[in-house]
Design a protein around this motif. Structure first.
Motif, PDB file in Angstrom:
ATOM      1  N   ILE A  53       0.871  -1.175   0.000  1.00  0.00           N
ATOM      2  CA  ILE A  53       0.000   0.000   0.000  1.00  0.00           C
ATOM      3  C   ILE A  53       0.911   1.228   0.000  1.00  0.00           C
ATOM      4  CG2 ILE A  53      -1.832   1.257   1.192  1.00  0.00           C
ATOM      5  CD1 ILE A  53      -2.352  -1.430   2.736  1.00  0.00           C
ATOM      6  N   PHE A  54       0.854   2.011  -1.069  1.00  0.00           N
ATOM      7  CA  PHE A  54       1.575   3.281  -1.098  1.00  0.00           C
ATOM      8  C   PHE A  54       0.652   4.373  -0.571  1.00  0.00           C
ATOM      9  CE2 PHE A  54       3.978   1.037  -4.456  1.00  0.00           C
ATOM     10  CZ  PHE A  54       5.279   1.279  -4.024  1.00  0.00           C
ATOM     11  N   ARG A  55       1.162   5.189   0.329  1.00  0.00           N
ATOM     12  CA  ARG A  55       0.404   6.361   0.766  1.00  0.00           C
ATOM     13  C   ARG A  55       1.291   7.595   0.582  1.00  0.00           C
ATOM     14  NH1 ARG A  55       0.859   6.101   7.503  1.00  0.00           N
ATOM     15  NH2 ARG A  55       1.797   8.180   7.542  1.00  0.00           N
ATOM     16  N   ILE A  56       0.713   8.672   0.029  1.00  0.00           N
ATOM     17  CA  ILE A  56       1.410   9.950  -0.121  1.00  0.00           C
ATOM     18  C   ILE A  56       0.795  10.925   0.867  1.00  0.00           C
ATOM     19  CG2 ILE A  56       2.152  11.793  -1.668  1.00  0.00           C
ATOM     20  CD1 ILE A  56       1.538   9.975  -4.031  1.00  0.00           C
ATOM     21  N   ASP A  57       1.549  11.313   1.875  1.00  0.00           N
ATOM     22  CA  ASP A  57       1.067  12.262   2.880  1.00  0.00           C
ATOM     23  C   ASP A  57       1.283  13.698   2.421  1.00  0.00           C
ATOM     24  OD1 ASP A  57       0.638   9.961   4.328  1.00  0.00           O
ATOM     25  OD2 ASP A  57       1.993  10.478   5.980  1.00  0.00           O
ATOM     26  N   ASP A  58       0.569  14.631   3.081  1.00  0.00           N
ATOM     27  CA  ASP A  58       0.781  16.080   2.937  1.00  0.00           C
ATOM     28  C   ASP A  58       0.288  16.650   1.613  1.00  0.00           C
ATOM     29  OD1 ASP A  58       2.037  15.775   5.386  1.00  0.00           O
ATOM     30  OD2 ASP A  58       4.060  15.869   4.565  1.00  0.00           O
ATOM     31  N   ILE A  59      -0.676  16.008   0.975  1.00  0.00           N
ATOM     32  CA  ILE A  59      -1.260  16.560  -0.240  1.00  0.00           C
ATOM     33  C   ILE A  59      -2.039  17.825   0.118  1.00  0.00           C
ATOM     34  CG2 ILE A  59      -2.911  16.151  -2.110  1.00  0.00           C
ATOM     35  CD1 ILE A  59      -0.353  14.541  -2.426  1.00  0.00           C
ATOM     36  N   GLN A  60      -1.779  18.921  -0.617  1.00  0.00           N
ATOM     37  CA  GLN A  60      -2.406  20.213  -0.318  1.00  0.00           C
ATOM     38  C   GLN A  60      -2.208  21.151  -1.498  1.00  0.00           C
ATOM     39  OE1 GLN A  60       0.180  22.644   2.513  1.00  0.00           O
ATOM     40  NE2 GLN A  60       1.061  20.606   2.751  1.00  0.00           N
ATOM     41  N   ASP A  61      -2.897  22.292  -1.463  1.00  0.00           N
ATOM     42  CA  ASP A  61      -2.777  23.298  -2.512  1.00  0.00           C
ATOM     43  C   ASP A  61      -1.384  23.930  -2.542  1.00  0.00           C
ATOM     44  OD1 ASP A  61      -5.424  22.992  -3.249  1.00  0.00           O
ATOM     45  OD2 ASP A  61      -6.132  24.826  -2.269  1.00  0.00           O
ATOM     46  N   TYR A  62      -0.924  24.207  -3.752  1.00  0.00           N
ATOM     47  CA  TYR A  62       0.200  25.102  -4.056  1.00  0.00           C
ATOM     48  C   TYR A  62       1.574  24.599  -3.638  1.00  0.00           C
ATOM     49  CZ  TYR A  62      -3.715  28.265  -4.826  1.00  0.00           C
ATOM     50  OH  TYR A  62      -4.889  28.815  -5.274  1.00  0.00           O
ATOM     51  N   TRP A  63       1.726  24.058  -2.439  1.00  0.00           N
ATOM     52  CA  TRP A  63       3.043  23.674  -1.925  1.00  0.00           C
ATOM     53  C   TRP A  63       3.636  22.548  -2.772  1.00  0.00           C
ATOM     54  CZ3 TRP A  63       4.503  19.058   0.830  1.00  0.00           C
ATOM     55  CH2 TRP A  63       5.786  19.109   1.399  1.00  0.00           C
ATOM     56  N   LEU A  64       4.782  22.801  -3.432  1.00  0.00           N
ATOM     57  CA  LEU A  64       5.428  21.801  -4.295  1.00  0.00           C
ATOM     58  C   LEU A  64       4.413  21.158  -5.244  1.00  0.00           C
ATOM     59  CD1 LEU A  64       7.822  19.978  -1.753  1.00  0.00           C
ATOM     60  CD2 LEU A  64       8.413  21.820  -3.359  1.00  0.00           C
ATOM     61  N   LEU A  84      -3.922   8.889  -1.100  1.00  0.00           N
ATOM     62  CA  LEU A  84      -3.496  10.270  -0.895  1.00  0.00           C
ATOM     63  C   LEU A  84      -3.965  10.764   0.474  1.00  0.00           C
ATOM     64  CD1 LEU A  84      -4.475  11.795  -4.376  1.00  0.00           C
ATOM     65  CD2 LEU A  84      -2.347  10.636  -3.727  1.00  0.00           C
ATOM     66  N   GLY A  85      -3.002  11.136   1.325  1.00  0.00           N
ATOM     67  CA  GLY A  85      -3.328  11.734   2.612  1.00  0.00           C
ATOM     68  C   GLY A  85      -3.445  13.238   2.435  1.00  0.00           C
ATOM     69  N   VAL A  86      -4.685  13.752   2.442  1.00  0.00           N
ATOM     70  CA  VAL A  86      -4.952  15.143   2.083  1.00  0.00           C
ATOM     71  C   VAL A  86      -5.155  15.991   3.344  1.00  0.00           C
ATOM     72  CG1 VAL A  86      -6.354  16.683   0.666  1.00  0.00           C
ATOM     73  CG2 VAL A  86      -6.115  14.271   0.014  1.00  0.00           C
ATOM     74  N   VAL A  87      -4.435  17.126   3.420  1.00  0.00           N
ATOM     75  CA  VAL A  87      -4.641  18.104   4.492  1.00  0.00           C
ATOM     76  C   VAL A  87      -5.823  18.967   4.052  1.00  0.00           C
ATOM     77  CG1 VAL A  87      -3.590  19.880   5.933  1.00  0.00           C
ATOM     78  CG2 VAL A  87      -2.152  18.080   4.940  1.00  0.00           C
ATOM     79  N   MET A  88      -7.000  18.686   4.614  1.00  0.00           N
ATOM     80  CA  MET A  88      -8.241  19.150   4.008  1.00  0.00           C
ATOM     81  C   MET A  88      -8.489  20.651   4.130  1.00  0.00           C
ATOM     82  SD  MET A  88      -9.481  16.746   2.297  1.00  0.00           S
ATOM     83  CE  MET A  88     -10.910  17.707   1.827  1.00  0.00           C
ATOM     84  N   HIS A  89      -7.936  21.318   5.138  1.00  0.00           N
ATOM     85  CA  HIS A  89      -8.122  22.769   5.245  1.00  0.00           C
ATOM     86  C   HIS A  89      -7.406  23.502   4.116  1.00  0.00           C
ATOM     87  CE1 HIS A  89      -8.144  26.459   8.209  1.00  0.00           C
ATOM     88  NE2 HIS A  89      -8.795  26.705   7.086  1.00  0.00           N
ATOM     89  N   PHE A  90      -6.354  22.887   3.566  1.00  0.00           N
ATOM     90  CA  PHE A  90      -5.501  23.557   2.604  1.00  0.00           C
ATOM     91  C   PHE A  90      -5.610  22.947   1.212  1.00  0.00           C
ATOM     92  CE2 PHE A  90      -3.392  24.268   6.742  1.00  0.00           C
ATOM     93  CZ  PHE A  90      -3.665  25.624   6.815  1.00  0.00           C
ATOM     94  N   VAL A  91      -6.803  22.556   0.843  1.00  0.00           N
ATOM     95  CA  VAL A  91      -7.034  22.059  -0.506  1.00  0.00           C
ATOM     96  C   VAL A  91      -8.380  22.585  -0.978  1.00  0.00           C
ATOM     97  CG1 VAL A  91      -8.226  19.898   0.097  1.00  0.00           C
ATOM     98  CG2 VAL A  91      -6.799  19.990  -1.958  1.00  0.00           C
ATOM     99  N   THR A 109      -7.772   4.972  -9.423  1.00  0.00           N
ATOM    100  CA  THR A 109      -6.351   4.855  -9.083  1.00  0.00           C
ATOM    101  C   THR A 109      -6.059   5.398  -7.693  1.00  0.00           C
ATOM    102  OG1 THR A 109      -5.800   5.148 -11.423  1.00  0.00           O
ATOM    103  CG2 THR A 109      -4.010   5.438  -9.847  1.00  0.00           C
ATOM    104  N   PHE A 110      -6.724   6.486  -7.311  1.00  0.00           N
ATOM    105  CA  PHE A 110      -6.468   7.133  -6.032  1.00  0.00           C
ATOM    106  C   PHE A 110      -7.532   6.764  -5.010  1.00  0.00           C
ATOM    107  CE2 PHE A 110      -4.588  11.078  -8.384  1.00  0.00           C
ATOM    108  CZ  PHE A 110      -3.506  10.318  -8.790  1.00  0.00           C
ATOM    109  N   GLU A 111      -7.088   6.353  -3.844  1.00  0.00           N
ATOM    110  CA  GLU A 111      -7.940   6.290  -2.654  1.00  0.00           C
ATOM    111  C   GLU A 111      -7.623   7.543  -1.844  1.00  0.00           C
ATOM    112  OE1 GLU A 111      -8.846   2.985   0.726  1.00  0.00           O
ATOM    113  OE2 GLU A 111      -6.744   3.623   0.578  1.00  0.00           O
ATOM    114  N   LEU A 112      -8.647   8.165  -1.273  1.00  0.00           N
ATOM    115  CA  LEU A 112      -8.440   9.378  -0.497  1.00  0.00           C
ATOM    116  C   LEU A 112      -8.486   9.078   0.990  1.00  0.00           C
ATOM    117  CD1 LEU A 112     -10.579  11.947  -2.528  1.00  0.00           C
ATOM    118  CD2 LEU A 112      -8.246  11.145  -2.921  1.00  0.00           C
ATOM    119  N   ALA A 113      -7.637   9.760   1.739  1.00  0.00           N
ATOM    120  CA  ALA A 113      -7.599   9.639   3.192  1.00  0.00           C
ATOM    121  C   ALA A 113      -7.486  11.038   3.788  1.00  0.00           C
ATOM    122  CB  ALA A 113      -6.413   8.781   3.633  1.00  0.00           C
ATOM    123  N   ILE A 114      -8.009  11.207   4.983  1.00  0.00           N
ATOM    124  CA  ILE A 114      -7.868  12.476   5.700  1.00  0.00           C
ATOM    125  C   ILE A 114      -6.521  12.491   6.412  1.00  0.00           C
ATOM    126  CG2 ILE A 114      -8.739  13.864   7.622  1.00  0.00           C
ATOM    127  CD1 ILE A 114     -11.548  12.813   6.904  1.00  0.00           C
TER     128      ILE A 114
END
Length: 310
Positions: A53-64, A84-91, A109-114
């Motif tokens: 299971i691959f998880r990508i943390d810190d997904i958010q707007d604008y940053w990188l 995708l581990g999404v920081v929800m306030h910043f997306v 392809t993407f599963e979403l996580a908080i």
């Protein structure tokens, strides 16, 4: 780890009045927020996931965002699942990020996580703050992408028993932190094979969950090791060895990625908004190892062998 939008102002006064917060989200998007139905009961089948299971943390707007989009594009181009581990306030405002997630989510392809409402230590929040921010995050996720999630990835891999109670109350099913940061009553590192441990095993005749009914599917290894503000690359062969070991023990291995792992670094070792082909090549080495070993690449929900949240 270093995130563009994270500051101390979010540490204590996260949400002042959830009703006002929800109203703000509604006004921002002008879309009715659906009421999320309770998840169906988990149906764990009697076979091992034998998966990564691959998880990508810190997904958010604008940053990188060029790095984030390039990494997401890479998983889509290879038709490999990733959570995708999404920081929800910043997306929600960066159309390149929102649209990329929409494309990958709609394709399956993407599963979403908080990954928190803000990127803060949830163990330091009150039970009420945890409840209100996770609920708000899931509602915003429904607005943006049509579905909430059953998966919570606490920022800094930090949580407490209140977190588990909150997840139960919100009909969420899965939490993923590092093995080393599981609560003592969930996992005893000195006794990894103890029957008292509550870490999920994707194996025949196994349906391990905690007293709140939450499944713990921990990170087995990261792409980089983070210690405070510094990070160091984990050798690929060490990652592969850990993957093999975790799959042998648990039936799955969670590999955690961060956008900054795949960014070119400047002279001071700070990430810049440009993807590093060498790091992508190392990721492909891991994916190719999975194929050679006969491992599948799946989402958390698939590893648990339950339907995705709807």
């Amino acid at each position: 780890m270093e995130l563009k939008h994270i500051g101390n102002q979010f540490q204590v006064k996260i949400i002042i009045g959830v009703i006002a917060g929800i109203a703000l989200v509604i006004s921002l998007f002008s879309i009715p927020i659906p009421v999320r139905a309770p998840s169906s009961s988990v149906d764990v089948t009697q076979s091992s996931c034998n998966c990564i299971i691959f998880r990508i943390d810190d997904i958010q707007d604008y940053w990188l965002n060029q790095v984030q989009n390039g990494l997401m594009d890479h998983f889509m181009s290879k038709n490999e699942k990733v959570t995708l581990g999404v920081v929800m306030h910043f997306v929600g405002n960066d159309s390149s990020i929102v649209n990329k997630i929409t494309t990958g989510h709609n394709s399956g392809t993407f599963e979403l996580a908080i990954h928190g409402w803000d990127h803060v230590d949830y163990a330091k929040l009150s039970a009420q703050q945890q409840h209100d921010t996770v609920a708000l995050a899931n509602r915003k996720m429904e607005v943006l992408w049509g579905k909430g999630t059953d998966v919570f990835i606490p920022p800094f891999n930090s949580y407490n028993n209140d977190t588990l109670s909150v997840l139960k109350s919100l009909n969420m099913k899965i939490i993923s932190v590092a093995f080393s940061q599981e609560l003592p009553n969930i996992y005893d590192p000195s006794k990894p094979n103890s029957p008292a441990n509550k870490v999920y095993k994707s194996q025949p005749d196994s349906n391990i969950k905690d007293n709140y009914g939450i499944y713990h599917i921990p990170e087995g290894v990261g792409f980089y090791d983070f210690e405070g503000a510094t990070s160091s690359k984990i050798p690929v062969q060490s990652i592969l060895s850990t993957i093999d070991s975790k799959i042998a023990s648990y039936g799955y291995a969670v590999v955690t990625l961060h956008p900054q792992d795949f960014a070119v670094k400047d002279a001071s070792k700070k990430p810049i908004n440009q993807i590093n082909p060498s790091e992508i090549s190392d990721l492909d080495t891991i994916i190719n190892h999975a194929h050679k070993q006969g491992y599948a690449i799946k989402s958390f929900s698939e590893a648990l062998q339950q339907p995705a949240s709807s």
